[in-house]
Design an enzyme around this catalytic site. Structure first.
Site, PDB file in Angstrom:
ATOM      1  CB  CYS A   1      -0.905  -0.018   1.231  1.00 35.84           C
ATOM      2  SG  CYS A   1      -1.926   1.433   1.379  1.00 35.84           S
ATOM      3  CB  ALA A   2       1.413   4.230  -0.418  1.00 36.77           C
TER       4      ALA A   2
END
Length: 138
Positions: A85-86
């Protein structure tokens, strides 16, 4: 009388060790020439390094850090899923009780790490806005 003897030996040790360290330029923590920060290893990092040496794995800093993280997550058998995630990894574990305390992973502790009570959810919270929409129970 014993206090005076103790203070006397303290003074002797201080003078002798200060002379030896300064005269022979012994590298003590905080007195290195490389300009980098001195790293003191934890017991878990030391054990991971010894284990990697037994397995024949090259002892790089990244390999050592990966082994420590893996051990703190409860070992490879405890990891169910790893997604991203990111810039963070989202790890789903089988047994959250095997996961070490947050302080074992980072210092200081960032707010992005948290533990959940149910094993069917992700074990680290991701601050990106999509995490709530994409994290579905397994």
């Amino acid at each position: 009388m014993q206090i005076a003897i103790g203070l006397g030996f303290t003074a002797i040790y201080f003078v002798v060790f200060r002379f030896l360290i300064l005269h022979f330029d012994l590298p003590t923590p905080g007195r290195t020439d490389d300009g980098g920060e001195d790293k003191l290893f934890t017991k878990a990092e030391y054990k991971a390094k010894k284990e990697m040496e037994k397995k024949g794995i090259a002892g790089g800093a990244d390999a050592l850090k990966a082994q420590v993280f893996l051990d703190c997550l409860g070992g490879p058998d405890n990891i169910r899923e790893v997604t991203n995630c990111a810039t963070r990894l989202r790890v789903t574990v089988n047994d959250p009780d095997k996961v070490a305390a947050t302080s074992k992973f980072t210092k200081p502790v960032p707010s992005a790490w948290s533990r959940t009570a149910t094993p069917s959810r992700s074990s680290s919270a991701c601050p990106c806005p999509m995490s709530a929409a994409t994290s579905t129970p397994s």
